[in-house]
Motif scaffolding. Structure first.
Motif: not given
Length: 326
Positions: A273-289
């Motif tokens: 029931d608590k608010p949930k957020l999702l963070a995708i970590s280590k994203s510096d290895m991804l480009d925008d595409e």
């Protein structure tokens, strides 16, 4: 050895009540002196008290036996015996008390200065003055005190924090906490580096702040007690918001989120029931595409891409967290 202790078993023994007195008045001007025995004193209680300066049950690890004193016997001329001394045990906020024999939940200490009796002292016995009747003017009877109580009590601690970080071992939770706050969790590239919850104060705009807890990594089956499971899931119950952290190089982000979600649901459905957020970590290895491609298949919760090392997306993450905490 870690100073964070979140489970202790202690033996508590309260004081017994003092016996009432059977005293008869003996003044020479009162030939037929009646009863004048006082009541016995109450035995000492053992009391738990919330103390927000404490964050671990460590002091109780070396204090296994806690004992209160007995009440004094009643005196003459209706004077009452002195009560036994209460023993007050300070515990961190979020401490739960359970009966060690039955496992029954007794109570939880969640406020500063809150006091709860964990083992009640015996009541003092009544003196003979209480037993005088029209038929029996000189009762030679007084009550004994009520015996002390004793038993083993389990104390468990649930960490209090605004944001709980939920993720598999090695998802980047400790790194995020160390970058956002002044906490110095142990960080290494192997599962279960975090063996105890780490708390950090994250400063936000205009001198505001919130507390973030890096809860040790969950593994599939944690709710059945696999790995270090249940002990850690307990801490998540106290968080206002759950921040799921999944690494960008995960084989299947959505599946990983579902495994974490199911473990929480099995442990305690109320958690969801608590608010949930999702963070995708280590994203510096991804480009925008690549980010756009991954975003198509993410679970239906507010999410964003971050990198603790490259300091990407952290301001947006704090903004999002603050919005949900309010």
């Amino acid at each position: 050895m870690s100073n964070f202790i979140d489970y202790v078993k202690i033996h508590c023994k309260s004081g017994r009540g003092g016996p009432g007195s059977m005293y008869m008045r003996r003044e020479k001007y009162i030939p037929k002196g009646g009863p004048a025995g006082g009541d016995g004193g109450r035995g000492g209680h053992i009391i738990l008290r919330g103390n927000k300066q404490l964050w671990t049950l460590l002091p109780l690890k070396y204090r296994k036996h806690i004992k209160a004193t007995h009440g004094d016997p009643g005196g003459k001329n209706e004077s009452s015996g002195k009560d036994g001394q209460d023993v007050i045990v300070d515990v961190p906020l979020g401490t739960i008390a359970k009966d060690a024999e039955t496992g029954d939940f007794l109570f939880e200490i969640s406020e500063e200065g809150e006091e709860r009796i964990i083992m009640e002292g015996g009541k003092g016995g009544l003196g003979n003055v209480h037993f005088k009747t029209s038929v029996n003017q000189t009762p030679r009877y007084a009550q004994p005190g009520i015996p002390e109580r004793e038993g083993w009590i389990i104390l468990e601690l649930k960490v209090l924090a605004d944001v709980g970080l939920v993720g598999f071992p090695n998802a980047g939770k400790s790194t995020l906490l160390s970058v956002l706050s002044a906490a110095k969790p142990e960080i290494a590239n192997y599962p279960f580096t975090t063996l105890t919850p780490n708390l950090g104060i994250v400063e936000y705009r205009d001198y505001k702040s919130f507390i973030m807890a890096d809860i040790p990594g969950i593994i599939e089956g944690a709710s059945e007690g696999k790995g270090l499971g249940l002990r850690f899931l307990r801490h998540i119950e106290r968080n206002s918001l759950l921040l799921f952290i999944i690494a960008a190089d995960s084989d299947d982000i959505k599946k990983e989120y579902e495994v974490l979600y199911n473990e929480l649901e099995k442990f305690n459905p109320d958690l969801l029931d608590k608010p949930k957020l999702l963070a995708i970590s280590k994203s510096d290895m991804l480009d925008d595409e690549l980010k756009a491609e991954i975003a198509k298949d993410l679970p239906d919760v507010p999410n964003l891409f971050i990198s603790s090392v490259a300091q990407q997306g952290l301001v947006e993450l704090k903004d999002l967290i603050w919005k949900y905490l309010q």
